[in-house]
Design a protein around this motif. Structure first.
Motif, PDB file in Angstrom:
ATOM      1  N   ILE A 109     -28.568 -73.790 -48.556  1.00 28.68           N
ATOM      2  CA  ILE A 109     -29.836 -74.423 -47.890  1.00 28.68           C
ATOM      3  C   ILE A 109     -31.146 -73.706 -48.062  1.00 28.68           C
ATOM      4  CG2 ILE A 109     -30.854 -75.358 -45.850  1.00 28.68           C
ATOM      5  CD1 ILE A 109     -28.141 -76.043 -44.949  1.00 28.68           C
ATOM      6  N   ARG A 110     -31.030 -72.193 -48.011  1.00 22.60           N
ATOM      7  CA  ARG A 110     -31.921 -71.647 -48.045  1.00 22.60           C
ATOM      8  C   ARG A 110     -32.601 -71.513 -49.634  1.00 22.60           C
ATOM      9  NH1 ARG A 110     -32.033 -66.064 -44.262  1.00 22.60           N
ATOM     10  NH2 ARG A 110     -33.227 -66.992 -42.579  1.00 22.60           N
ATOM     11  N   LYS A 111     -31.460 -71.282 -50.390  1.00 25.84           N
ATOM     12  CA  LYS A 111     -32.025 -71.159 -51.813  1.00 25.84           C
ATOM     13  C   LYS A 111     -32.698 -72.470 -52.192  1.00 25.84           C
ATOM     14  CE  LYS A 111     -27.790 -68.610 -52.960  1.00 25.84           C
ATOM     15  NZ  LYS A 111     -26.489 -68.560 -53.587  1.00 25.84           N
ATOM     16  N   PHE A 112     -32.055 -73.724 -51.779  1.00 22.29           N
ATOM     17  CA  PHE A 112     -32.611 -74.910 -51.999  1.00 22.29           C
ATOM     18  C   PHE A 112     -34.437 -75.004 -51.515  1.00 22.29           C
ATOM     19  CE2 PHE A 112     -33.709 -79.173 -51.055  1.00 22.29           C
ATOM     20  CZ  PHE A 112     -33.738 -79.817 -52.387  1.00 22.29           C
ATOM     21  N   ILE A 113     -34.491 -74.499 -50.562  1.00 21.16           N
ATOM     22  CA  ILE A 113     -35.904 -74.678 -49.815  1.00 21.16           C
ATOM     23  C   ILE A 113     -36.820 -73.317 -50.488  1.00 21.16           C
ATOM     24  CG2 ILE A 113     -37.058 -73.746 -47.563  1.00 21.16           C
ATOM     25  CD1 ILE A 113     -34.797 -74.758 -46.136  1.00 21.16           C
ATOM     26  N   VAL A 114     -36.278 -72.550 -50.944  1.00 18.41           N
ATOM     27  CA  VAL A 114     -37.049 -71.553 -51.752  1.00 18.41           C
ATOM     28  C   VAL A 114     -37.637 -72.482 -53.301  1.00 18.41           C
ATOM     29  CG1 VAL A 114     -37.115 -69.586 -53.318  1.00 18.41           C
ATOM     30  CG2 VAL A 114     -36.209 -69.548 -50.931  1.00 18.41           C
ATOM     31  N   PHE A 115     -36.606 -72.938 -53.660  1.00 16.02           N
ATOM     32  CA  PHE A 115     -36.837 -73.620 -54.830  1.00 16.02           C
ATOM     33  C   PHE A 115     -37.802 -74.805 -54.674  1.00 16.02           C
ATOM     34  CE2 PHE A 115     -35.494 -77.399 -57.191  1.00 16.02           C
ATOM     35  CZ  PHE A 115     -35.706 -77.205 -58.802  1.00 16.02           C
ATOM     36  N   GLN A 116     -37.576 -75.552 -53.880  1.00 15.10           N
ATOM     37  CA  GLN A 116     -38.285 -76.822 -53.760  1.00 15.10           C
ATOM     38  C   GLN A 116     -39.711 -76.661 -53.163  1.00 15.10           C
ATOM     39  OE1 GLN A 116     -37.261 -80.032 -50.736  1.00 15.10           O
ATOM     40  NE2 GLN A 116     -37.008 -81.452 -52.759  1.00 15.10           N
ATOM     41  N   LEU A 117     -39.798 -75.743 -52.188  1.00 19.79           N
ATOM     42  CA  LEU A 117     -40.904 -75.368 -51.538  1.00 19.79           C
ATOM     43  C   LEU A 117     -41.936 -74.642 -52.607  1.00 19.79           C
ATOM     44  CD1 LEU A 117     -40.755 -74.641 -47.693  1.00 19.79           C
ATOM     45  CD2 LEU A 117     -41.213 -76.698 -48.898  1.00 19.79           C
ATOM     46  N   THR A 118     -41.275 -73.864 -53.375  1.00 22.39           N
ATOM     47  CA  THR A 118     -42.202 -73.300 -54.520  1.00 22.39           C
ATOM     48  C   THR A 118     -43.077 -74.211 -55.306  1.00 22.39           C
ATOM     49  OG1 THR A 118     -40.652 -71.382 -54.558  1.00 22.39           O
ATOM     50  CG2 THR A 118     -42.216 -71.753 -56.515  1.00 22.39           C
ATOM     51  N   ILE A 119     -42.344 -75.455 -55.766  1.00 22.31           N
ATOM     52  CA  ILE A 119     -42.760 -76.234 -56.348  1.00 22.31           C
ATOM     53  C   ILE A 119     -43.687 -77.181 -55.830  1.00 22.31           C
ATOM     54  CG2 ILE A 119     -42.415 -78.029 -58.149  1.00 22.31           C
ATOM     55  CD1 ILE A 119     -41.979 -75.588 -59.152  1.00 22.31           C
ATOM     56  N   ASN A 120     -43.395 -77.527 -54.615  1.00 18.50           N
ATOM     57  CA  ASN A 120     -44.299 -78.515 -53.464  1.00 18.50           C
ATOM     58  C   ASN A 120     -45.579 -77.824 -53.254  1.00 18.50           C
ATOM     59  OD1 ASN A 120     -41.947 -79.945 -53.822  1.00 18.50           O
ATOM     60  ND2 ASN A 120     -41.733 -80.447 -51.545  1.00 18.50           N
ATOM     61  N   VAL A 121     -45.489 -76.583 -53.125  1.00 19.59           N
ATOM     62  CA  VAL A 121     -46.752 -75.760 -52.565  1.00 19.59           C
ATOM     63  C   VAL A 121     -47.719 -75.885 -53.839  1.00 19.59           C
ATOM     64  CG1 VAL A 121     -47.755 -73.686 -51.851  1.00 19.59           C
ATOM     65  CG2 VAL A 121     -45.660 -74.454 -50.632  1.00 19.59           C
ATOM     66  N   SER A 122     -47.042 -75.468 -55.066  1.00 17.42           N
ATOM     67  CA  SER A 122     -48.083 -75.445 -56.190  1.00 17.42           C
ATOM     68  C   SER A 122     -48.361 -76.510 -56.575  1.00 17.42           C
ATOM     69  CB  SER A 122     -47.094 -74.835 -57.320  1.00 17.42           C
ATOM     70  OG  SER A 122     -46.170 -75.613 -57.519  1.00 17.42           O
ATOM     71  N   ALA A 123     -47.785 -77.779 -56.308  1.00 22.40           N
ATOM     72  CA  ALA A 123     -48.143 -79.025 -56.598  1.00 22.40           C
ATOM     73  C   ALA A 123     -49.302 -79.566 -55.635  1.00 22.40           C
ATOM     74  CB  ALA A 123     -47.061 -80.075 -56.517  1.00 22.40           C
ATOM     75  N   VAL A 124     -49.188 -79.158 -54.440  1.00 20.80           N
ATOM     76  CA  VAL A 124     -50.343 -79.406 -53.490  1.00 20.80           C
ATOM     77  C   VAL A 124     -51.652 -78.863 -53.743  1.00 20.80           C
ATOM     78  CG1 VAL A 124     -51.031 -79.223 -51.023  1.00 20.80           C
ATOM     79  CG2 VAL A 124     -48.811 -80.092 -51.431  1.00 20.80           C
TER      80      VAL A 124
END
Length: 888
Positions: A674-689
């Motif tokens: 779950i932590r790995k997935f959160i790092v992966f997804q939030l990295t892209i989400n934050v950059s997209a925002v």
């Protein structure tokens, strides 16, 4: 001849007055109930809010329905996968319970014995009880004597003698007095003897039923993961709302101040169509950013990883009834474990033989000569147990656990007792503590077996290996017995007498000692390793047992629970004298609780939870059920009662501590995935925002279209959930410290990884777009009109491809904290497949996407630029990892 039982008419009257023996079943949660409950997940709630907002805007025609459908699919998939997994395992659990309703009992009805289902028993029924039977209701004996195992009710491994209640006996109020030798209780097992019981209490009113009824109360304590996800959901919501509002403001600032002046913009008035359209566009953009900030794939990923690991765990004898059980197992701070059958094998074994000279033999195979034959004859002829099958495929049946253990000690070897015939016998009873038989054949002897204190003092000689009688020094053997007692080994003494067996007494004169056999419930070898692994994982293990303090200490020492002078072993009586505050202070050093009562387990759970610890509890008996239900995760034993299984989240099918260790490992695997997935997804989400926020400020449209954002979300969510859901269970997870119950799911190191990754993607995005616009122009059609439609098509195609590929490369960074990005990749081949599929589909979209997905093809120079920009995120994160390693 005694007559027992009821007539059909009496059965009907009893059933009308007292009811039958069925237990009120806890209402099983239906598929739809489980599905509705999964909508209570904090991340699902955020997605549902985002979905509602999207539906409203789609109806207004201000956003695409395809985005709304995408969110809806994410919600439905996440909830359905999780629900189906739980429902499937609940069905498997129901199969475990089916055997309970199929139990039949031998009951006296209408003057004859008949077999009826356990649920049809009524008050007044007389039931024939024989060795191996399970007592079906509470009652008293009206004929015979039996030895019963009541451990499922009181946790005591010692067998209890039950006899017929005298006519002048005065009944006392204590319904749960398990020490009462006249009362028998539902759930107890007959170890030896036979008797007829009269049923006095049935169904929910029995002791078994009362404890089961206590479990109907629901516990609303949230799991550690749910607490962590709630915090994360709040953080993401706040980030999304702030980001959305900031972007809406930035968009209006760009429209009003950058593209024109305030005077020009409002020349036609505040309510002109341009202003209203821009306001609506700004709000739409804000909603899109809020939706983009939410990791839609997280609930789905949790559901997938839980479902995958539940299947693996079932192969390892761990049946997960509730998915929350796996997640919680990985967060355990403290584990209260039973001894019998969990740390130990749960069955008595003969582990040593000591002859009269004090020489110890580890196995029967080591004995030689005449003493070997004498021991074999005494064990085989002086026993209620019998051996079936040959020496290679033997089975010992009948008798009590002790007799089966000693017969199993000699059974695999050649039977040396064939020339002897039993002519007289004196069966074992709990008062005399011995049994004896008189044999004829090879020798005319009386063979005696029993408690050493009853036999050794009568022996004046002992046998040597050659069968000769030698002087006997009792102190040598008694010293050996004391030494074995310190290892939790109890002994039986074996002797012979030349005189014949009396009618009701043992032979007079002196006896000759053959030796003593040591018996105990052996510690499972794998439990020693598993306990060490669990302790190394930072989980405190406390053994709770009904055994005596010295026996419990010996087992705990061998199992590796007692290692230092600060380790505490206490009894239930000592525990009762402590206040809760004193117990909280002593808890970190407690390792063993002996002579424990069922109420002790519940108290430990309550006190540990008040210290904010995540608590695990094992159990198999009805008496354990309240504690199993109150614990954060209850581990019921597969061989235990149905009530205990109903109260638990996880069923250990092989009753082995090693399986508990595996459950903890799988729990930690899920948490790390779950932590790995959160790092992966939030990295892209934050950059997209960030990109969406700054794009209007620098006077350009968002470089990602709505349909492209949908594909990005699909990559970030569903496909990535499949990729990270298959991460293998790594032994190194067991060397991590347990996470605190209220610890944030995103650690400082994770925030650093997300921040650095997002910063790179954001900066690279600006350089990618602005650099090309104002620089030499990497992409085709760059020239006099850098903002031409053809040029922007190629530029945005390149950027869209970069954004997807940088996410793919960052997935390799996120899945391991090692410098080697392919660490244990063989354990998750699905990861490579998913990332390969994403890459191939993206390449195809680049050439075939057209105006719908903004794909206009790239040439070799453009591909090199895109790939170089995307792959650069790997060395940047490797530098971060190297710094972290050096710092640590």
């Amino acid at each position: 001849m005694k007559t027992f039982g009821l007539s059909d008419d009496e059965v009907r009257q009893s059933k009308e007055k007292y009811g039958d023996n069925s237990l009120t079943e806890q209402k099983a949660e239906s598929f739809w109930d489980k599905l509705l409950g999964n909508f209570g997940d904090p991340m699902i709630k955020i997605l549902c809010v985002a979905l509602i907002i999207n539906v409203i805007f789609a109806i207004m025609g201000k956003t695409e329905w395809i985005e709304t459908i995408g969110i809806a699919i994410a919600v439905i998939l996440a909830t359905f996968v999780s629900t189906i997994s739980e429902y499937r395992n609940e069905s498997a659990f129901q199969k475990l319970q089916e055997e309970a309703s199929q139990i039949k009992c031998k009951v006296y009805r209408n003057g004859t014995i008949t077999e009826i289902p356990i649920n049809d028993i009524v008050v007044g029924d007389c039931i024939l009880l024989q060795s191996g039977d399970k007592i079906p209701a509470d009652g008293i004996l009206v004929d015979g004597t039996i030895q019963v195992d009541q451990s499922v009710l009181n946790g005591e491994a010692a067998e209890a003698a039950k006899v017929v209640m005298p006519e002048d006996y005065v009944e006392e109020d204590e319904a749960m007095d398990f020490l009462n030798r006249y009362k028998v209780f539902r759930g107890s097992v007959i170890c030896s003897g036979s008797a007829v019981m009269k049923v006095t209490t049935v169904g929910d009113k029995s002791v078994y039923g009362q404890i089961a009824g206590e479990l109907q109360i629901e516990d609303d304590r949230e799991t550690p993961l749910k607490l962590k996800l709630s915090k994360l959901a709040n953080q993401i919501s706040m980030f999304g709302y702030i980001g959305g509002i900031a972007i809406a403001v930035a968009y209006m600032v760009q429209k009003i101040f950058i593209q024109s002046s305030v005077t020009e913009y409002f020349a036609a008035g505040f309510l002109d169509s341009t202003f209203l359209v821009d306001i609506v566009e700004a709000v739409m953009l804000a909603v899109i950013i809020i939706v983009m900030a939410v990791p839609e794939g997280l609930p789905l990923m949790i559901a997938i990883v839980s479902a995958q690991n539940m299947g693996k765990m079932l192969k390892d004898n761990v049946l997960v009834r509730k998915t929350a059980g796996i997640e919680t197992a990985g967060s355990l701070n403290i584990l209260f474990s039973d001894k019998t059958g969990t740390i130990t094998k749960g069955q008595l074994e003969a582990v040593a033989f000591v002859d009269g000279s004090g020489k110890e033999y580890k196995s029967f195979d080591e004995t030689k000569g005449s003493i070997r034959k004498l021991l074999d004859v005494n064990i085989c002829k002086n026993s209620c147990a019998v051996m079936t099958g040959d020496t290679k495929d033997f089975k010992v049946v009948g008798g009590n656990a002790t007799e089966r253990a000693i017969l199993s000690y000699v059974a695999p070897f050649e039977d040396l007792s064939g020339g002897f015939t039993v002519v007289k016998e004196m069966p074992f009873n709990s008062t005399n503590k011995y049994s004896a038989v008189q044999v004829e054949g090879g020798s005319n002897l009386t063979l005696i077996k029993g408690a050493p204190e009853k036999i050794i003092s009568r022996c004046t000689t002992c046998y040597g290996e050659d069968g000769s009688k030698q002087p006997f020094d009792q102190t040598v053997v008694n010293a050996k017995i004391d030494e074995m007692a310190a290892r939790a080994i109890r002994v039986l003494a074996f002797a012979t007498a030349d005189e014949a067996l009396g009618d009701d007494s043992l032979p007079d004169g002196s006896w000759t000692l053959i030796g003593v056999v040591g018996i105990r419930d052996e510690v499972r070898p794998e439990s020693i390793t598993a306990i060490r692994e669990v302790k190394n994982a930072g989980v405190q293990v406390i053994m709770i047992t009904g055994d005596r303090k010295d026996t419990a200490a010996a087992i705990a020492r061998e199992a590796g629970l007692l290692e230092s002078d600060s380790d505490i072993i206490m009894t239930s009586d000592e525990l009762a004298k402590m206040t809760d505050d004193e117990l909280k202070e002593a808890l970190p050093n407690i390792r063993v609780v002996a002579r424990a009562l069922p109420t002790d387990k519940s108290r430990f759970v309550r006190v540990a939870q008040e210290l904010n610890l995540v608590v695990g509890m094992t159990g198999d008996g009805v008496n354990d059920s309240p504690a199993l239900k109150r614990a954060d995760v209850g581990f019921a034993m597969g061989g235990g009662t149905e009530v205990a299984k109903e109260a638990s989240e996880i069923v250990i099918l092989d009753d082995n501590f090693l399986s508990i260790e595996k459950a903890i490992l799988y729990g930690r695997t899920i948490f790390n995935s779950i932590r790995k997935f959160i790092v992966f997804q939030l990295t892209i989400n934050v950059s997209a925002v960030l990109v969406s926020f700054f794009s209007p400020l620098i006077g350009m449209e968002n470089p990602l279209s709505i349909t492209q954002i949908l594909w990005v979300n699909l990559v970030m969510d569903t496909l990535a959930a499949l990729a990270f859901g298959g991460e293998p269970a790594l032994e190194r997870y067991m060397r991590e410290k347990p996470k605190k119950r209220d610890e944030a799911i995103i650690s400082r190191q994770m925030w650093a990884e997300i921040g650095i990754g997002a910063a790179y993607v954001f900066i690279a995005s600006l350089v990618f777009i602005l650099g090309d616009l104002i620089g030499n122009g990497i992409f085709r059609a760059y020239g006099t009109d850098a903002a031409s439609a053809e040029y922007l098509n190629y530029l945005h195609t390149g950027y869209f491809t970069f954004f997807i590929l940088v996410a793919v490369f960052n997935a390799f960074n996120a899945r391991t904290d090692k410098i080697n990005l392919f660490d244990n990749i063989a354990g998750n081949k699905g990861f490579l497949k998913v990332m390969g599929i994403i890459t191939v589909v993206q390449i195809l979209m680049t050439y075939l996407g057209g105006s719908v997905l903004g794909g206009y093809g790239l040439n070799a120079r453009e591909w090199i630029f895109v790939l170089a920009a995307a792959i650069l995120i790997i060395p940047i994160d490797l530098i971060r990892k190297a710094v972290v390693r050096k710092t640590n």
